[in-house]
Motif scaffolding. Structure first.
Motif, PDB file in Angstrom:
ATOM      1  N   MET A 162      -2.947  11.454  -3.874  1.00 24.03           N
ATOM      2  CA  MET A 162      -4.026  10.475  -4.414  1.00 24.03           C
ATOM      3  C   MET A 162      -4.135  10.398  -5.952  1.00 24.03           C
ATOM      4  O   MET A 162      -4.365   9.548  -6.382  1.00 24.03           O
ATOM      5  N   ASN A 163      -3.829  11.487  -6.698  1.00 21.49           N
ATOM      6  CA  ASN A 163      -4.183  11.612  -8.191  1.00 21.49           C
ATOM      7  C   ASN A 163      -2.726  11.079  -8.720  1.00 21.49           C
ATOM      8  O   ASN A 163      -3.137  10.671  -9.866  1.00 21.49           O
ATOM      9  N   ILE A 164      -1.746  11.205  -7.961  1.00 19.61           N
ATOM     10  CA  ILE A 164      -0.605  10.215  -8.607  1.00 19.61           C
ATOM     11  C   ILE A 164      -0.954   8.826  -8.327  1.00 19.61           C
ATOM     12  O   ILE A 164      -0.594   8.051  -9.464  1.00 19.61           O
ATOM     13  N   ILE A 165      -1.526   8.221  -7.560  1.00 21.71           N
ATOM     14  CA  ILE A 165      -1.759   6.818  -7.370  1.00 21.71           C
ATOM     15  C   ILE A 165      -2.895   6.419  -8.457  1.00 21.71           C
ATOM     16  O   ILE A 165      -2.548   5.277  -8.980  1.00 21.71           O
ATOM     17  N   THR A 166      -3.957   7.194  -8.474  1.00 24.12           N
ATOM     18  CA  THR A 166      -5.151   6.957  -9.503  1.00 24.12           C
ATOM     19  C   THR A 166      -4.358   6.787 -10.989  1.00 24.12           C
ATOM     20  O   THR A 166      -4.632   6.038 -11.778  1.00 24.12           O
ATOM     21  N   LYS A 216      -2.290   6.860 -21.558  1.00 18.54           N
ATOM     22  CA  LYS A 216      -0.926   6.443 -20.858  1.00 18.54           C
ATOM     23  C   LYS A 216      -0.170   7.550 -20.772  1.00 18.54           C
ATOM     24  O   LYS A 216       0.524   8.092 -19.583  1.00 18.54           O
ATOM     25  N   ASP A 217       0.044   8.375 -21.926  1.00 19.72           N
ATOM     26  CA  ASP A 217       1.077   9.503 -22.098  1.00 19.72           C
ATOM     27  C   ASP A 217       0.539  10.663 -21.198  1.00 19.72           C
ATOM     28  O   ASP A 217       1.334  11.429 -20.415  1.00 19.72           O
ATOM     29  N   ILE A 218      -0.778  10.769 -21.382  1.00 22.89           N
ATOM     30  CA  ILE A 218      -1.348  11.979 -20.473  1.00 22.89           C
ATOM     31  C   ILE A 218      -1.213  11.493 -19.016  1.00 22.89           C
ATOM     32  O   ILE A 218      -0.744  12.740 -18.382  1.00 22.89           O
ATOM     33  N   SER A 219      -1.468  10.198 -18.606  1.00 21.45           N
ATOM     34  CA  SER A 219      -1.126  10.172 -17.295  1.00 21.45           C
ATOM     35  C   SER A 219       0.070  10.391 -16.605  1.00 21.45           C
ATOM     36  O   SER A 219       0.394  10.828 -15.480  1.00 21.45           O
ATOM     37  N   GLN A 220       1.156  10.048 -17.347  1.00 21.80           N
ATOM     38  CA  GLN A 220       2.347  10.142 -17.048  1.00 21.80           C
ATOM     39  C   GLN A 220       2.758  11.610 -17.203  1.00 21.80           C
ATOM     40  O   GLN A 220       3.520  12.023 -16.085  1.00 21.80           O
ATOM     41  N   ASP A 248       8.394  21.151  -2.255  1.00 23.21           N
ATOM     42  CA  ASP A 248       8.169  21.276  -0.782  1.00 23.21           C
ATOM     43  C   ASP A 248       9.001  20.131  -0.014  1.00 23.21           C
ATOM     44  O   ASP A 248       8.708  19.814   1.315  1.00 23.21           O
ATOM     45  N   ASP A 249       9.937  19.421  -0.734  1.00 27.00           N
ATOM     46  CA  ASP A 249      10.699  18.139  -0.177  1.00 27.00           C
ATOM     47  C   ASP A 249       9.599  17.423   0.269  1.00 27.00           C
ATOM     48  O   ASP A 249       9.875  16.620   1.504  1.00 27.00           O
ATOM     49  N   ILE A 250       8.622  16.985  -0.480  1.00 33.36           N
ATOM     50  CA  ILE A 250       7.729  15.934  -0.099  1.00 33.36           C
ATOM     51  C   ILE A 250       7.919  14.824  -1.071  1.00 33.36           C
ATOM     52  O   ILE A 250       7.797  14.913  -2.444  1.00 33.36           O
ATOM     53  N   GLU A 251       7.993  13.505  -0.517  1.00 37.91           N
ATOM     54  CA  GLU A 251       8.415  12.418  -1.385  1.00 37.91           C
ATOM     55  C   GLU A 251       7.369  11.871  -2.168  1.00 37.91           C
ATOM     56  O   GLU A 251       6.043  12.071  -1.698  1.00 37.91           O
ATOM     57  N   ALA A 252       7.486  11.453  -3.385  1.00 38.23           N
ATOM     58  CA  ALA A 252       6.519  10.932  -4.165  1.00 38.23           C
ATOM     59  C   ALA A 252       6.262   9.503  -3.680  1.00 38.23           C
ATOM     60  O   ALA A 252       6.905   8.872  -2.991  1.00 38.23           O
ATOM     61  N   PRO A 253       4.800   9.119  -3.940  1.00 45.22           N
ATOM     62  CA  PRO A 253       4.422   7.742  -3.581  1.00 45.22           C
ATOM     63  C   PRO A 253       5.169   6.611  -4.025  1.00 45.22           C
ATOM     64  O   PRO A 253       5.976   6.789  -5.290  1.00 45.22           O
ATOM     65  N   HIS A 254       5.712   5.618  -3.191  1.00 48.12           N
ATOM     66  CA  HIS A 254       6.416   4.506  -3.721  1.00 48.12           C
ATOM     67  C   HIS A 254       5.260   3.364  -3.998  1.00 48.12           C
ATOM     68  O   HIS A 254       4.656   2.531  -3.240  1.00 48.12           O
ATOM     69  N   VAL A 255       4.750   3.568  -5.608  1.00 50.23           N
ATOM     70  CA  VAL A 255       3.553   2.678  -6.045  1.00 50.23           C
ATOM     71  C   VAL A 255       4.215   1.235  -6.015  1.00 50.23           C
ATOM     72  O   VAL A 255       5.299   0.918  -6.465  1.00 50.23           O
ATOM     73  N   PRO A 256       3.579   0.184  -5.528  1.00 47.55           N
ATOM     74  CA  PRO A 256       3.769  -1.175  -5.511  1.00 47.55           C
ATOM     75  C   PRO A 256       3.912  -1.742  -7.182  1.00 47.55           C
ATOM     76  O   PRO A 256       3.464  -1.107  -8.100  1.00 47.55           O
ATOM     77  N   ASN A 287       0.784  -1.364   0.057  1.00 42.19           N
ATOM     78  CA  ASN A 287       0.005   0.026  -0.215  1.00 42.19           C
ATOM     79  C   ASN A 287       0.852   1.115  -0.068  1.00 42.19           C
ATOM     80  O   ASN A 287       1.687   1.402   0.823  1.00 42.19           O
ATOM     81  N   ALA A 288       0.509   2.133  -0.919  1.00 39.73           N
ATOM     82  CA  ALA A 288       1.160   3.434  -0.879  1.00 39.73           C
ATOM     83  C   ALA A 288       0.581   4.332   0.138  1.00 39.73           C
ATOM     84  O   ALA A 288      -0.392   4.886  -0.224  1.00 39.73           O
ATOM     85  N   ARG A 289       1.312   4.799   1.252  1.00 38.23           N
ATOM     86  CA  ARG A 289       0.857   5.452   2.144  1.00 38.23           C
ATOM     87  C   ARG A 289       1.213   7.096   1.806  1.00 38.23           C
ATOM     88  O   ARG A 289       1.913   7.249   1.019  1.00 38.23           O
ATOM     89  N   HIS A 290       0.237   7.664   2.407  1.00 37.79           N
ATOM     90  CA  HIS A 290       0.463   9.233   2.270  1.00 37.79           C
ATOM     91  C   HIS A 290       1.561   9.482   2.997  1.00 37.79           C
ATOM     92  O   HIS A 290       1.926   9.082   4.143  1.00 37.79           O
ATOM     93  N   PRO A 291       2.228  10.776   2.692  1.00 36.36           N
ATOM     94  CA  PRO A 291       3.371  11.137   3.502  1.00 36.36           C
ATOM     95  C   PRO A 291       2.959  11.826   4.744  1.00 36.36           C
ATOM     96  O   PRO A 291       2.075  12.176   5.240  1.00 36.36           O
ATOM     97  N   TYR A 292       4.080  11.498   5.791  1.00 36.33           N
ATOM     98  CA  TYR A 292       3.645  12.192   7.058  1.00 36.33           C
ATOM     99  C   TYR A 292       4.124  13.510   7.291  1.00 36.33           C
ATOM    100  O   TYR A 292       5.122  13.895   6.726  1.00 36.33           O
TER     101      TYR A 292
END
Length: 339
Positions: A191-195, A223-227, A240-248, A148-153
């Motif tokens: 969330m929009n990165i995950i979807t 696919k290209d638009i989503s990327q 803002d130094d917030i990490e991107a999701p680690h997608v499984p 599961n890709a968790r939201h950042p803390y």
């Protein structure tokens, strides 16, 4: 008067029709997944999702028959090739069910709000509860398996603060510094990165298994638009130094065998696109930095154009089943005159 004798409203007709179309599509996808999935931790979740779709189709059919409501064609065993090679990783199946449960919860909450008759609201309320349970169960397995890709803390607030300047809402001026993202904005970007990541994998799977060039091109364009959108969202977080999701690992196999009908794949993408536009609209209205609002509006327009081209393909190939609607009274009148 027995409430069940009250005529269905347009909202109830639209909701019942849409629910049947979605469940019949889901059943085809889940039938295929169940045949091939090997992970015994994930398989029960796929079975649970499958059983929900099956039960819903039976209940909806009973409602249609009692109301003399033409049962939609939807999707059948003709829309899935059960003998095709395995197309998805097992983890993708888990991620897919979790994602579609989120889409389903939004849909069912809308169906409940558009219905008034007690039996119909009861049906959709139970559907919402079942879909919520599916989401919770699939999330539990994903957490256990570490997929599961968790939201950042971020730090928990220690005191209440108020916006003290209009600069809080700014963000379009490239010569001025943008304020840091707030938690609401971060959550929507994440969330929009995950979807979009899930959408990319589906586009790839559908593109490589479709025999139709127009469908292949549409999926590659999606696919290209989503990327592109993922890059915009990730870059916004990284500033803002917030990490991107680690997608499984939600990959697809190298199979190019026709697995799902073009009709089903195009319908599925139109469903996800509609959900994505809704997500962007919600994110734009919830975001307070003006550059984020403008971005979501601009990206929504790009996705809407993709949806239009997809609808054109479906119409050209007679794949787009028409929702119930009002009869063209002027056309009927002209027909009467001729007779």
């Amino acid at each position: 008067m027995n409430e069940n004798n009250v005529h269905l409203t347009s909202g109830e007709i639209a909701s019942l029709w849409t629910a049947y179309m979605n469940d019949s599509m889901s059943k085809c996808i889940l039938d295929f997944m169940l045949k091939h999935i090997e992970d015994q931790d994930i398989k029960p979740i796929i079975q649970q999702a499958h059983d929900i779709s099956m039960k819903h189709m039976e209940q909806l059919t009973a409602i249609f028959e009692s109301e003399q409501f033409a049962i939609p064609n939807g999707f059948t065993e003709q829309d899935v090739n059960m003998n095709a090679p395995w197309l998805f990783t097992d983890v993708f199946c888990l991620t897919y069910v979790n994602h579609m449960a989120k889409v389903g919860m939004l849909a069912y909450s809308g169906f409940v709000s558009m219905s008034a008759r007690q039996d119909i609201t009861s049906y959709f309320s139970k559907g919402l509860a079942e879909t919520n349970q599916l989401f919770q169960d699939s999330l539990k397995i994903a957490l256990q398996k570490g997929t599961n890709a968790r939201h950042p803390y971020i730090e928990v607030p220690k005191r209440v603060e108020y916006v003290d300047s209009k600069k809080y809402l700014s963000g379009l001026n490239p010569l001025s510094n943008k304020r840091p993202l707030n938690s609401v904005e971060i959550s929507h970007l994440y969330m929009n990165i995950i979807t979009n990541s899930t959408g990319i994998k589906l586009c790839l799977a559908f593109a490589q298994t479709s025999p139709t060039k127009d469908v292949q091109d549409f999926m590659i364009r999606g696919k290209d638009i989503s990327q592109k959108h993922i890059k915009i969202f990730v870059d916004t977080l990284l500033k803002d130094d917030i990490e991107a999701p680690h997608v499984p690992d939600v990959g697809v196999s190298e199979s190019t065998a026709s697995t799902f009908s073009d009709k089903l794949m195009m319908f599925h993408m139109s469903l996800l696109i509609s959900s994505g536009i809704g997500n962007y609209s919600t994110a734009g209205s919830a975001s307070q930095r003006s550059d984020l609002m403008v971005n979501y509006e601009r990206l929504s327009f790009e996705v809407a154009r993709l949806a239009k081209s997809g609808a054109d393909i479906m119409i050209q190939n007679n794949w787009l089943e028409q929702p119930p609607g009002v009869k063209d009274r002027e056309k009927l009148a002209r027909s009467e005159e001729k007779s």
